[in-house]
Design a protein around this motif. Structure first.
Motif, short mmCIF file in Angstrom:
data_model
loop_
_atom_site.label_atom_id
_atom_site.label_comp_id
_atom_site.label_asym_id
_atom_site.label_seq_id
_atom_site.Cartn_x
_atom_site.Cartn_y
_atom_site.Cartn_z
N THR A 87 0.83 -1.21 0.00
CA THR A 87 0.00 0.00 0.00
C THR A 87 0.86 1.25 0.00
O THR A 87 0.57 2.24 -0.67
CB THR A 87 -0.91 0.01 1.24
N ARG A 88 1.97 1.22 0.74
CA ARG A 88 2.83 2.40 0.84
C ARG A 88 3.37 2.81 -0.52
O ARG A 88 3.54 3.98 -0.80
CB ARG A 88 3.98 2.14 1.81
N ASN A 89 3.68 1.82 -1.36
CA ASN A 89 4.19 2.16 -2.68
C ASN A 89 3.10 2.75 -3.56
O ASN A 89 3.37 3.55 -4.45
CB ASN A 89 4.82 0.93 -3.34
N MET A 90 1.85 2.32 -3.29
CA MET A 90 0.75 2.92 -4.02
C MET A 90 0.61 4.39 -3.63
O MET A 90 0.38 5.26 -4.48
CB MET A 90 -0.54 2.17 -3.71
N ALA A 91 0.76 4.68 -2.35
CA ALA A 91 0.66 6.07 -1.89
C ALA A 91 1.76 6.92 -2.53
O ALA A 91 1.53 8.07 -2.90
CB ALA A 91 0.78 6.12 -0.37
N THR A 92 2.94 6.34 -2.68
CA THR A 92 4.04 7.04 -3.34
C THR A 92 3.66 7.43 -4.76
O THR A 92 3.82 8.58 -5.18
CB THR A 92 5.31 6.15 -3.37
N GLY A 93 3.10 6.47 -5.50
CA GLY A 93 2.70 6.75 -6.88
C GLY A 93 1.56 7.75 -6.94
O GLY A 93 1.52 8.61 -7.83
N ALA A 94 0.64 7.66 -5.99
CA ALA A 94 -0.55 8.52 -6.00
C ALA A 94 -0.20 9.97 -5.67
O ALA A 94 -0.89 10.89 -6.09
CB ALA A 94 -1.59 8.00 -5.01
N SER A 95 0.90 10.18 -4.93
CA SER A 95 1.18 11.52 -4.44
C SER A 95 1.38 12.54 -5.56
O SER A 95 1.07 13.70 -5.41
CB SER A 95 2.41 11.50 -3.51
N THR A 96 1.88 12.09 -6.71
CA THR A 96 2.13 13.05 -7.79
C THR A 96 1.12 12.91 -8.93
O THR A 96 1.24 13.61 -9.94
CB THR A 96 3.55 12.86 -8.37
N ALA A 97 0.13 12.01 -8.78
CA ALA A 97 -0.76 11.73 -9.91
C ALA A 97 -1.93 12.71 -10.00
O ALA A 97 -2.43 13.20 -9.00
CB ALA A 97 -1.28 10.29 -9.81
N ASP A 98 -2.36 12.98 -11.23
CA ASP A 98 -3.52 13.82 -11.48
C ASP A 98 -4.77 12.96 -11.68
O ASP A 98 -5.89 13.45 -11.57
CB ASP A 98 -3.33 14.64 -12.77
N LEU A 99 -4.57 11.70 -12.01
CA LEU A 99 -5.68 10.83 -12.36
C LEU A 99 -5.33 9.40 -11.96
O LEU A 99 -4.18 9.00 -12.02
CB LEU A 99 -5.94 10.92 -13.87
N ALA A 100 -6.36 8.64 -11.54
CA ALA A 100 -6.14 7.24 -11.21
C ALA A 100 -6.96 6.36 -12.15
O ALA A 100 -8.14 6.62 -12.38
CB ALA A 100 -6.55 6.95 -9.76
N VAL A 101 -6.30 5.35 -12.72
CA VAL A 101 -7.01 4.33 -13.49
C VAL A 101 -7.17 3.13 -12.57
O VAL A 101 -6.19 2.55 -12.11
CB VAL A 101 -6.24 3.92 -14.76
N LEU A 102 -8.43 2.79 -12.25
CA LEU A 102 -8.70 1.66 -11.37
C LEU A 102 -9.23 0.51 -12.20
O LEU A 102 -10.15 0.68 -13.00
CB LEU A 102 -9.71 2.07 -10.30
N LEU A 103 -8.64 -0.65 -12.02
CA LEU A 103 -9.05 -1.80 -12.81
C LEU A 103 -10.04 -2.68 -12.06
O LEU A 103 -9.92 -2.87 -10.85
CB LEU A 103 -7.83 -2.67 -13.15
N ALA A 104 -11.00 -3.21 -12.80
CA ALA A 104 -11.89 -4.21 -12.23
C ALA A 104 -12.06 -5.32 -13.26
O ALA A 104 -12.17 -5.05 -14.46
CB ALA A 104 -13.24 -3.59 -11.90
N ASP A 105 -12.04 -6.55 -12.82
CA ASP A 105 -12.30 -7.70 -13.68
C ASP A 105 -13.82 -7.76 -13.87
O ASP A 105 -14.57 -7.84 -12.90
CB ASP A 105 -11.77 -8.96 -12.98
N ALA A 106 -14.27 -7.74 -15.13
CA ALA A 106 -15.72 -7.70 -15.41
C ALA A 106 -16.45 -8.87 -14.77
O ALA A 106 -17.62 -8.77 -14.41
CB ALA A 106 -15.95 -7.69 -16.91
#
Lengths: 317, 499
Positions: free
Chosen positions: B120-139
């Motif tokens: 999770t911490r690495n996700m927070a690192t990536g999110a800190s500078t992002a303008d947009l999030a692409v969230l994936l879901a398996d249909a």
């Protein structure tokens, strides 16, 4: 030497250019921010200067970051003694033109033992004359931060690297245990002997570098532009044939053709490409339709997958 | 690619900010998140492949390393993305990797983050500078707890644009009803997090449908954008509207006659002649010059790296913040914040940490207040150690005055990291939510003791209300039920009789 803004302008007059497009401007701002942050937080920074196009952009950004002052740290060139002649001439000319402190280091032990890319193979040669030499120079200078021009788009292990990349006292990189890096808030706290490699160009791509060179009119080593040059084909690479130390192997002949280089390193390990792109516009046009990556011409990357990560862990840039 | 704002509006909510008339050409920073088997690596690989960001020699290396190819003749994209040997050996993504690709219209920086809960911490690192999030879901699986968790963290880190990629859509026979169900469920959830710009796209990353190329034959009913079109239309966060902020990185003194303050404008704009205050001291001065390498400038805006010259001799040091007189940031000793704990030791109550924000580093002690329960989205009281990956609300106490905006107002001057004084490692990332009063009371006024108001609203109106920043910030105090009009009427009839 005390300088006023006016005096500095007379010495290196900035040229009025059309404004950069927003994409390049954002990359430039980010790089300048990193330069200033490292210069302010560390006691003894140094900038690795390899004379190539990325180093040329890096140097240009450093001059911008600290204007109207001088670049407040020395440039370090690790000279394997196997660089292209034109690179060395260009280096000395630039250092003088921009009033830079240039430190040149060669691994004298390796040189005395006769380590060459021809006799020791590319891997061992790179280890001794580049990685080992770099560590010697960093230790000798007592540098606690070293700027490099590496970009994340160059290679898979570099894609994982932080902007402040932490190194142990023996210059090791532990890619599995890197410090988190959030926003543009960089952690510059280290213990004695530890150091940081800082990468202001992390988010630049090869095309960005070329477009910036064009927009800012940054001088480059002429080898990046195509010209009629002598070369030898060896191991699938075209090696420039102008240095007397290059011995022809049985069956090899010196050929001539219009060639240029996409990256510059040690001449025996750097392959040319066939090209007629003799100026910036043509190079960029060629690049935009290129189907192979720039590091394709580097022998040291091809030893095995993950070879860059291995070199980096040991202290290579 | 024929994206138009009209197409996009089919799936962006009606009250989303209208697409700008002038396309934003700055690089868009985005983060991709998804659970382990949602096909994230395939999606990014497909993006890079179809935008021609993978070169022939890289593809050859890939083909060599992957050995077998999938049934579409494409290499194993995960090997393209997982660059570390440890990742290849274990077949998982451990750390954030940054990827670059471009279309004719824009360039993109993708922070590719690990799907596993423990990273999770690495996700927070990536999110800190992002303008947009692409969230994936398996249909086939719909929204998983991990999807909600990632969406929650992304929203918390200030991301206000979501793209939901309903992936593997070929495996559910391109069933429109399934897409509607998953995207409606996601929209409701995202709204409750305060995110208003939501685009849902049905796709098959493996087959390349609706990623870069439209899949109108497979999904004729879908009129929205492809993923790349949605990314081209997204906006980059800008802090030009607020007050001027210049965290001073460095004082430049090349000679006796020149003294300039170097830094990156973190908000607002400035021009020569403007009056400014130097915080935390509060000294006032006027701007004399904005110096850059490219000649003297008439103005500078958020994002510009500049050197500012003032009209008088004042005491300015690294770590100070130069601000406009209007709309000044908060100055004080006590602040409320949310933070993500990043290291195995966690964040300890009462321990003195180093806090770095902008160019300022100072001592701080932390008092945890509550912790976010990611599975439910509720904040639970929590005063002990915040373990690694925990998200907590905390109180910060400084020994010297600190200068902040709220993170909501300004991502640059409202964000901070915590550094452990023993290991010198970065142990938390945090976001300022409020300044606390000098007496230590809670800054915002809470509704009177125990009183509640029951509202019954049309669904669309309720959704707008739920999407407000204020609502999102106090969501833990609210209760929401979705009912038919008849059920709601009955409740009110019954409630009235109880009074």
């Amino acid at each position: 030497m005390p300088l006023s803004v006016q005096e500095t302008e007379v010495k290196n007059p900035p040229v009025s250019r059309p404004p950069l497009d927003p994409h390049l401007k954002a990359l430039e701002n980010e790089a300048i921010h990193i330069f200033r942050e490292v210069a302010a937080e560390f006691e003894k920074p140094v900038m690795l200067y390899s004379i190539g196009k990325d180093s040329s952009v890096l140097l240009h950004l450093a001059r911008k970051a600290f204007y109207p002052g001088r670049v407040p740290f020395p440039l370090l060139h690790v000279d394997t003694t196997w660089k292209f002649k034109e690179m060395i001439a260009f280096r000395d000319e630039i250092a003088q033109k921009y009033d830079l402190d240039l430190v040149v280091h060669t691994n004298q032990r390796g040189k005395a033992e006769g380590v060459t890319p021809f006799t020791h193979g590319s891997a061992l040669y790179t280890d001794i004359m580049k990685t080992e030499a770099l560590k010697q120079a960093l230790d000798a200078g007592g540098y606690d931060a070293a700027f490099g021009g590496a970009r994340r788009d160059e290679e898979a292990s570099r894609a994982k690297e932080r902007i402040y990349s932490f190194r142990t006292p023996d210059h090791k990189w532990d890619p599995r245990n890197q410090r988190p890096e959030l926003w543009n808030v960089y952690n510059g706290m280290i213990k004695k002997g530890e150091s940081v490699r800082a990468f202001p160009l992390s988010n630049w791509t090869e095309v960005d570098i070329w477009r910036y060179i064009q927009a800012e009119d940054i001088p480059l080593v002429p080898l990046y532009y195509a010209a009629e040059r002598p070369y030898v084909e060896r191991d699938g690479m075209m090696i420039l044939a102008e240095d007397p130390r290059l011995q022809l192997l049985p069956g090899e002949t010196v050929q001539r053709g219009s060639i240029r280089f996409r990256t510059l390193g040690c001449f025996p390990l750097t392959g040319a490409i066939r090209s007629t792109a003799s100026n910036l516009e043509e190079v960029i046009a060629e690049l935009e339709i290129a189907t192979v990556s720039e590091r394709q011409g580097r022998a040291i990357d091809r030893d095995q997958s993950g070879s860059m990560e291995k070199k980096k862990r040991e202290g290579y840039f | 690619m024929t994206a138009t704002a009209n197409n996009a509006s089919a799936t962006i909510l009606p009250f989303a900010e209208p697409a700008k008339a002038v396309r934003d050409t700055r690089p868009l920073r985005l983060i991709t998140c998804g659970s382990v088997d949602d096909g994230k690596s395939t999606l990014i690989g497909r993006l890079l492949w179809d935008t021609k960001a993978v070169k022939e020699d890289q593809a050859a290396t890939l083909a060599r390393d992957s050995g077998s190819q999938n049934d579409l003749g494409l290499p194993d994209f995960a090997l393209l993305l997982d660059g570390l040997q440890a990742e290849r050996e274990q077949g998982i993504t451990i750390d954030v990797a940054y990827r670059y690709f471009a279309t004719d219209r824009r360039s993109f920086i993708v922070a590719d983050t690990p799907g596993h809960v423990q990273y999770t911490r690495n996700m927070a690192t990536g999110a800190s500078t992002a303008d947009l999030a692409v969230l994936l879901a398996d249909a086939r699986a719909g929204l998983l707890e991990q999807t909600r968790r990632h969406a929650t963290i992304a929203a918390l880190m200030g991301i206000r644009q979501f793209v939901l990629a309903v992936n593997k859509f070929d495996l559910v026979n391109y069933d429109r009803a399934i897409f509607e169900r998953i995207s409606n469920e996601f929209r409701e959830f995202a709204l409750s997090l305060g995110v208003r710009q939501i685009t849902a796209i049905p796709m098959s990353a493996l087959k390349g449908e609706n990623v870069v190329y439209a899949a109108s034959s497979a999904m004729p009913w879908y009129e929205g954008p492809t993923l790349v079109e949605a990314l081209e239309l997204a906006t980059v966060r800008s802090t030009q509207a607020g007050g001027f902020r210049l965290p001073v990185q460095r004082v430049s003194r090349p000679g006796e006659s020149f003294r300039g303050y170097q830094g990156t404008v973190a908000g607002g704009s400035i021009k020569p002649g403007d009056s400014v205050a130097i915080l935390p001291a509060g000294t006032i001065a006027n701007v004399k010059q904005i110096v850059t390498f490219d000649l003297v400038r008439n103005a500078a805006v958020a994002g510009d790296a500049i050197t500012l010259v003032l009209d008088r001799q004042v005491d300015v040091a690294r770590g100070d913040v130069i601000v406009s007189l209007d709309g000044q940031p908060m100055v004080g000793h006590e602040f409320d914040a949310q933070l993500v704990s990043l290291q195995p030791g966690g964040i300890e109550p009462g321990k003195r940490y180093w806090l770095k924000s902008g160019a300022r580093r100072q001592r701080v002690t932390i008092e945890p207040v509550s912790q976010l329960e990611l599975s439910t989205g509720n904040w639970q009281p929590h005063a002990s150690v915040l373990d690694m990956n925990a998200i907590g609300k905390v109180r910060l106490s400084f020994e010297e005055q600190a200068v902040f905006d709220t993170y909501e107002q300004n991502r640059a001057t409202g964000a901070f990291i915590l550094i452990d004084p023993d290991t010198l490692n970065t142990v938390a990332g945090g976001m300022i939510t409020a300044k606390r009063g000098d007496l230590g009371g809670i800054h915002q006024t809470r509704s009177a003791d125990g009183q509640r108001v029951l509202l019954s609203l049309p669904a669309d109106l309720a959704e707008q209300l739920m999407a407000s920043e204020l609502f999102a910030s106090r969501r833990d105090e609210t209760e929401i039920r979705r009912l038919t009009a008849k059920q709601a009427a009955e409740i009110f009839t019954n409630a009235a009789s109880d009074i």
